[in-house]
Scaffold this motif. Structure first.
Motif, PDB file in Angstrom:
ATOM      1  N   VAL A 153      15.227   3.813   2.885  1.00  0.00           N
ATOM      2  CA  VAL A 153      15.087   2.620   3.714  1.00  0.00           C
ATOM      3  C   VAL A 153      14.057   2.947   4.784  1.00  0.00           C
ATOM      4  CG1 VAL A 153      16.245   0.968   5.212  1.00  0.00           C
ATOM      5  CG2 VAL A 153      17.475   1.968   3.264  1.00  0.00           C
ATOM      6  N   VAL A 154      12.900   2.321   4.666  1.00  0.00           N
ATOM      7  CA  VAL A 154      11.766   2.580   5.554  1.00  0.00           C
ATOM      8  C   VAL A 154      11.909   1.663   6.767  1.00  0.00           C
ATOM      9  CG1 VAL A 154       9.253   2.618   5.755  1.00  0.00           C
ATOM     10  CG2 VAL A 154      10.345   3.161   3.556  1.00  0.00           C
ATOM     11  N   ALA A 155      12.472   2.202   7.844  1.00  0.00           N
ATOM     12  CA  ALA A 155      12.753   1.388   9.029  1.00  0.00           C
ATOM     13  C   ALA A 155      11.671   1.568  10.083  1.00  0.00           C
ATOM     14  CB  ALA A 155      14.113   1.768   9.610  1.00  0.00           C
ATOM     15  N   ASP A 156      11.174   0.447  10.578  1.00  0.00           N
ATOM     16  CA  ASP A 156      10.160   0.470  11.635  1.00  0.00           C
ATOM     17  C   ASP A 156      10.169  -0.879  12.326  1.00  0.00           C
ATOM     18  OD1 ASP A 156       7.535   2.497  12.088  1.00  0.00           O
ATOM     19  OD2 ASP A 156       7.297   0.473  12.893  1.00  0.00           O
TER      20      ASP A 156
ATOM     21  N   GLY B   4      11.256   4.838  12.453  1.00  0.00           N
ATOM     22  CA  GLY B   4       9.862   5.102  12.791  1.00  0.00           C
ATOM     23  C   GLY B   4       9.073   5.531  11.575  1.00  0.00           C
ATOM     24  N   ALA B   5       9.381   4.934  10.417  1.00  0.00           N
ATOM     25  CA  ALA B   5       8.824   5.391   9.142  1.00  0.00           C
ATOM     26  C   ALA B   5       7.554   4.666   8.733  1.00  0.00           C
ATOM     27  CB  ALA B   5       9.869   5.253   8.041  1.00  0.00           C
ATOM     28  N   GLY B   6       7.001   3.863   9.626  1.00  0.00           N
ATOM     29  CA  GLY B   6       5.808   3.108   9.274  1.00  0.00           C
ATOM     30  C   GLY B   6       4.526   3.911   9.280  1.00  0.00           C
ATOM     31  N   ARG B   7       4.559   5.114   9.863  1.00  0.00           N
ATOM     32  CA  ARG B   7       3.366   5.943   9.915  1.00  0.00           C
ATOM     33  C   ARG B   7       3.754   7.364  10.296  1.00  0.00           C
ATOM     34  NH1 ARG B   7       0.298   3.874  15.471  1.00  0.00           N
ATOM     35  NH2 ARG B   7       2.002   4.326  16.914  1.00  0.00           N
ATOM     36  N   GLY B   8       2.778   8.257  10.222  1.00  0.00           N
ATOM     37  CA  GLY B   8       2.942   9.616  10.714  1.00  0.00           C
ATOM     38  C   GLY B   8       4.042  10.407  10.028  1.00  0.00           C
TER      39      GLY B   8
END
Length: 250
Positions: free
Chosen positions: A35-38, A14-18
């Motif tokens: 690792v930016v997972a979304d 859930g790293a795409g925002r917030g």
């Protein structure tokens, strides 16, 4: 602050925002490859590009955390390419607020899938990797709603209560493997996603409930997560770190 490992990767869901975005940015500044997972590929890419343009190490990953096989494959790929999975942050959540009697089966199934089952899938995949490498850190995201109910939050409270219990249980089971499991408990954080379901009246109420009389920021939550993931917290496991402006104390 030193990261949990001087080498290795951190997977943030859930790293795409917030809060997820702020956490990815913070862990990258602390020296981890993030690792930016979304599930939103474009959001993940924007966050990853922002980190790398600032001198950090990051990569985007389009991931549906409710897909157990996809999660397992993603973790295996990270370990294969980077050698060590140092940190996993289970941040992804899907929220619906409604009166108790208005919740549908789809509402409940969706929140359980993202908020609880996905935490299991990610932890299972991480445990397999971390136990082989001699340890690691898992940080879950709980909520004051696990302790203090508010109208409309029945399913959210139940999910976060389960995550809270799971965190404590897993810390006992996984400690002998060198895996620390903790959770951060964020207060009222007006992120992009949260503002879609909480209006200004709702945030005014949350301010009144908070002893510090203000809302928090994603960066403040990320700082708490970063501490739990760091060597400074090397003897901390099974802990629920409230970064909530004092809500749980009131």
């Amino acid at each position: 602050m030193s990261p949990a490992s001087s080498a290795g990767a951190a997977l943030v869901t859930g790293a795409g925002r917030g809060i997820g975005r702020a956490t990815a940015e913070r862990l990258a500044r602390d020296g981890l490859r993030v690792v930016v997972a979304d599930r939103d590929e474009e959001s993940a890419a924007r966050v990853s590009e922002g980190i790398t343009s600032g001198g950090g190490c990051a990569e985007a990953l389009c991931l549906d955390v409710t897909d157990r096989d996809a999660v397992r494959g993603a973790v295996q790929d990270v370990v294969t390419r980077h050698g060590r999975l140092a940190v996993v942050v289970n941040n992804a959540m899907w929220i619906r607020y409604k009166p108790f009697l208005d919740f549908t089966e789809d509402d409940i199934d969706g929140m359980l899938a993202v908020g609880l089952k996905a935490v299991f899938w990610t932890m299972q995949a991480a445990i397999a990797a971390m136990s082989e490498q001699g340890g690691g850190v898992i940080v879950n995201v709980s909520s004051p709603a696990a302790w203090r109910g508010m109208p409309g939050t029945a399913v959210y409270s139940a999910v976060k209560g389960a995550v809270t219990s799971l965190t404590r249980q897993a810390s006992r089971e996984l400690g002998p493997l060198g895996i620390r499991v903790n959770a951060v408990v964020p207060g009222a954080i007006p992120t992009e996603g949260a503002r879609q379901i909480v209006d200004e009246a709702g945030y005014d109420l949350r301010r009144q409930m908070t002893p510090l009389a203000r809302l928090g920021s994603p960066e403040e939550i990320a700082a708490g997560i970063a501490w739990l993931a760091s060597e400074d917290a090397s003897y901390v496991t099974g802990h629920l770190l409230a970064v909530d402006g004092g809500i749980l104390a009131s």
